[in-house]
Design a protein around this motif. Structure first.
Motif, PDB file in Angstrom:
ATOM      1  N   ASP A 102       0.929  -1.363  -0.552  1.00 31.08           N
ATOM      2  CA  ASP A 102      -0.399   0.428   0.513  1.00 31.08           C
ATOM      3  C   ASP A 102       0.576   1.330  -0.463  1.00 31.08           C
ATOM      4  OD1 ASP A 102      -2.012  -1.264  -0.257  1.00 31.08           O
ATOM      5  OD2 ASP A 102      -2.951  -1.199   2.239  1.00 31.08           O
ATOM      6  N   ARG A 103       2.220   1.188   0.807  1.00 30.58           N
ATOM      7  CA  ARG A 103       2.747   2.208   0.781  1.00 30.58           C
ATOM      8  C   ARG A 103       3.858   2.226  -0.742  1.00 30.58           C
ATOM      9  NH1 ARG A 103       1.945  -0.220   5.618  1.00 30.58           N
ATOM     10  NH2 ARG A 103       1.948   1.211   7.413  1.00 30.58           N
ATOM     11  N   ILE A 104       4.330   0.984  -1.111  1.00 30.05           N
ATOM     12  CA  ILE A 104       5.218   1.474  -1.986  1.00 30.05           C
ATOM     13  C   ILE A 104       5.258   0.909  -4.052  1.00 30.05           C
ATOM     14  CG2 ILE A 104       7.228   1.634  -0.436  1.00 30.05           C
ATOM     15  CD1 ILE A 104       7.986  -1.434  -1.366  1.00 30.05           C
ATOM     16  N   GLY A 105       3.799   0.511  -3.311  1.00 27.77           N
ATOM     17  CA  GLY A 105       3.176  -1.023  -4.994  1.00 27.77           C
ATOM     18  C   GLY A 105       2.900  -1.763  -4.474  1.00 27.77           C
ATOM     19  N   ARG A 106       3.181  -2.334  -5.718  1.00 29.67           N
ATOM     20  CA  ARG A 106       2.786  -3.322  -5.889  1.00 29.67           C
ATOM     21  C   ARG A 106       3.738  -4.332  -6.743  1.00 29.67           C
ATOM     22  NH1 ARG A 106      -1.959  -2.377  -3.772  1.00 29.67           N
ATOM     23  NH2 ARG A 106      -3.110  -3.477  -2.277  1.00 29.67           N
ATOM     24  N   LYS A 107       4.113  -3.482  -7.941  1.00 27.52           N
ATOM     25  CA  LYS A 107       4.569  -3.711  -8.907  1.00 27.52           C
ATOM     26  C   LYS A 107       6.326  -4.534  -8.770  1.00 27.52           C
ATOM     27  CE  LYS A 107       3.060  -2.332 -12.789  1.00 27.52           C
ATOM     28  NZ  LYS A 107       2.497  -0.655 -14.312  1.00 27.52           N
ATOM     29  N   PRO A 108       6.928  -3.279  -7.623  1.00 27.70           N
ATOM     30  CA  PRO A 108       8.709  -3.428  -6.975  1.00 27.70           C
ATOM     31  C   PRO A 108       8.716  -4.891  -6.096  1.00 27.70           C
ATOM     32  CG  PRO A 108       7.478  -1.494  -6.252  1.00 27.70           C
ATOM     33  CD  PRO A 108       6.588  -1.971  -6.668  1.00 27.70           C
ATOM     34  N   LEU A 109       6.979  -5.053  -5.471  1.00 28.44           N
ATOM     35  CA  LEU A 109       7.366  -5.723  -4.044  1.00 28.44           C
ATOM     36  C   LEU A 109       6.506  -7.829  -5.339  1.00 28.44           C
ATOM     37  CD1 LEU A 109       5.309  -5.376  -1.670  1.00 28.44           C
ATOM     38  CD2 LEU A 109       7.668  -5.464  -1.852  1.00 28.44           C
ATOM     39  N   ILE A 110       5.918  -7.675  -6.592  1.00 30.01           N
ATOM     40  CA  ILE A 110       5.536  -9.366  -6.820  1.00 30.01           C
ATOM     41  C   ILE A 110       7.140  -9.546  -7.854  1.00 30.01           C
ATOM     42  CG2 ILE A 110       4.262  -9.366  -9.151  1.00 30.01           C
ATOM     43  CD1 ILE A 110       1.883  -8.073  -7.678  1.00 30.01           C
ATOM     44  N   ALA A 111       7.385  -8.020  -9.079  1.00 30.94           N
ATOM     45  CA  ALA A 111       9.084  -8.461  -9.357  1.00 30.94           C
ATOM     46  C   ALA A 111       9.980  -8.623  -8.237  1.00 30.94           C
ATOM     47  CB  ALA A 111       9.472  -7.095  -9.968  1.00 30.94           C
ATOM     48  N   GLY A 112       9.892  -8.033  -7.062  1.00 33.25           N
ATOM     49  CA  GLY A 112      10.775  -8.928  -6.772  1.00 33.25           C
ATOM     50  C   GLY A 112      10.383  -9.765  -5.717  1.00 33.25           C
ATOM     51  N   GLY A 113       9.830 -10.113  -5.815  1.00 36.98           N
ATOM     52  CA  GLY A 113       9.069 -11.771  -4.936  1.00 36.98           C
ATOM     53  C   GLY A 113       9.022 -12.737  -5.903  1.00 36.98           C
ATOM     54  N   MET A 114       8.797 -12.974  -6.890  1.00 33.23           N
ATOM     55  CA  MET A 114       9.337 -13.509  -8.317  1.00 33.23           C
ATOM     56  C   MET A 114      11.338 -13.864  -8.256  1.00 33.23           C
ATOM     57  SD  MET A 114       7.334 -12.636 -10.930  1.00 33.23           S
ATOM     58  CE  MET A 114       5.243 -13.368 -12.094  1.00 33.23           C
ATOM     59  N   LEU A 115      12.222 -12.605  -8.068  1.00 38.02           N
ATOM     60  CA  LEU A 115      12.915 -13.078  -7.954  1.00 38.02           C
ATOM     61  C   LEU A 115      13.418 -13.598  -6.953  1.00 38.02           C
ATOM     62  CD1 LEU A 115      14.695  -9.190  -9.091  1.00 38.02           C
ATOM     63  CD2 LEU A 115      14.790 -11.570 -10.647  1.00 38.02           C
ATOM     64  N   THR A 116      12.728 -13.728  -5.846  1.00 37.09           N
ATOM     65  CA  THR A 116      12.929 -14.368  -4.861  1.00 37.09           C
ATOM     66  C   THR A 116      13.274 -16.007  -4.757  1.00 37.09           C
ATOM     67  OG1 THR A 116      13.202 -12.356  -2.860  1.00 37.09           O
ATOM     68  CG2 THR A 116      13.081 -14.042  -2.364  1.00 37.09           C
ATOM     69  N   GLN A 117      11.881 -15.744  -5.340  1.00 34.50           N
ATOM     70  CA  GLN A 117      11.686 -17.369  -5.430  1.00 34.50           C
ATOM     71  C   GLN A 117      12.276 -17.846  -6.410  1.00 34.50           C
ATOM     72  OE1 GLN A 117       7.378 -17.114  -7.591  1.00 34.50           O
ATOM     73  NE2 GLN A 117       6.320 -18.444  -5.635  1.00 34.50           N
ATOM     74  N   ALA A 118      12.990 -17.381  -7.460  1.00 32.65           N
ATOM     75  CA  ALA A 118      14.045 -17.620  -8.395  1.00 32.65           C
ATOM     76  C   ALA A 118      15.207 -18.373  -7.778  1.00 32.65           C
ATOM     77  CB  ALA A 118      14.029 -17.034  -9.496  1.00 32.65           C
ATOM     78  N   ALA A 119      15.778 -17.456  -6.809  1.00 38.90           N
ATOM     79  CA  ALA A 119      16.666 -17.951  -6.076  1.00 38.90           C
ATOM     80  C   ALA A 119      16.715 -18.609  -4.768  1.00 38.90           C
ATOM     81  CB  ALA A 119      17.370 -16.049  -5.419  1.00 38.90           C
ATOM     82  N   ALA A 120      16.029 -18.639  -4.443  1.00 38.45           N
ATOM     83  CA  ALA A 120      15.494 -20.132  -3.341  1.00 38.45           C
ATOM     84  C   ALA A 120      14.983 -21.225  -3.936  1.00 38.45           C
ATOM     85  CB  ALA A 120      13.716 -19.783  -2.785  1.00 38.45           C
ATOM     86  N   LEU A 121      14.608 -21.778  -5.330  1.00 31.44           N
ATOM     87  CA  LEU A 121      14.912 -22.716  -5.829  1.00 31.44           C
ATOM     88  C   LEU A 121      15.631 -23.266  -6.427  1.00 31.44           C
ATOM     89  CD1 LEU A 121      11.409 -21.869  -7.856  1.00 31.44           C
ATOM     90  CD2 LEU A 121      12.164 -23.608  -5.894  1.00 31.44           C
ATOM     91  N   THR A 122      16.495 -22.142  -6.521  1.00 29.04           N
ATOM     92  CA  THR A 122      18.179 -22.189  -7.365  1.00 29.04           C
ATOM     93  C   THR A 122      18.448 -22.590  -5.804  1.00 29.04           C
ATOM     94  OG1 THR A 122      18.074 -20.757  -8.774  1.00 29.04           O
ATOM     95  CG2 THR A 122      19.662 -21.280  -8.139  1.00 29.04           C
TER      96      THR A 122
END
Length: 131
Positions: free
Chosen positions: A59-79
């Protein structure tokens, strides 16, 4: 809406891959059923607690940065989970795997035009909302 659909597809694909195949991977590595259950239980626990943090943050910074960062985080975690062995490194990877905002929440933010509602788990059909 297109980016929401794409983010949801990737999110569900990652979840299906992770929690459909990771238990088999853990079992093949010799982990006990109890430890596999603990790793699987980390997912809903961390996801639920994470929503408390990421909801207000989005709500403060917007959803797009969190969703993009979350997808990168998922990739890193699976790796990470593929690269390490042992219960504790896998537990750390499982926590990181779900420490991200939920892309399906995109359509229910304060910037979304139209009626607001909450999706009902367990209902049939797409788009059923309770107002």
């Amino acid at each position: 809406l297109s980016s929401c659909s794409q983010a949801g597809l990737v999110n569900n694909l990652n979840d299906g891959l992770a929690w459909g195949l990771l238990p088999l991977y853990f079992a093949a590595a010799g982990l006990s059923i109890a430890r596999i259950g603990i790793l699987a239980a980390l997912y809903p626990a961390v996801w639920g607690l994470g929503q408390l943090v990421t909801g207000g943050l989005s709500d403060r910074i917007g959803r797009k940065p969190l969703i993009a960062g979350g997808m990168l985080t998922q990739a890193a975690a699976l790796t990470w989970m593929a690269a390490v062995t042992g219960f504790w490194p896998w537990a750390g990877g499982a926590v990181v795997l779900v420490a991200r905002p939920s892309p399906p929440a995109e359509g229910f933010g304060p910037n979304c035009p139209g009626p607001k509602g909450f999706p009902l788990a367990g209902t049939r059909g797409v788009g059923r909302l309770v107002r």
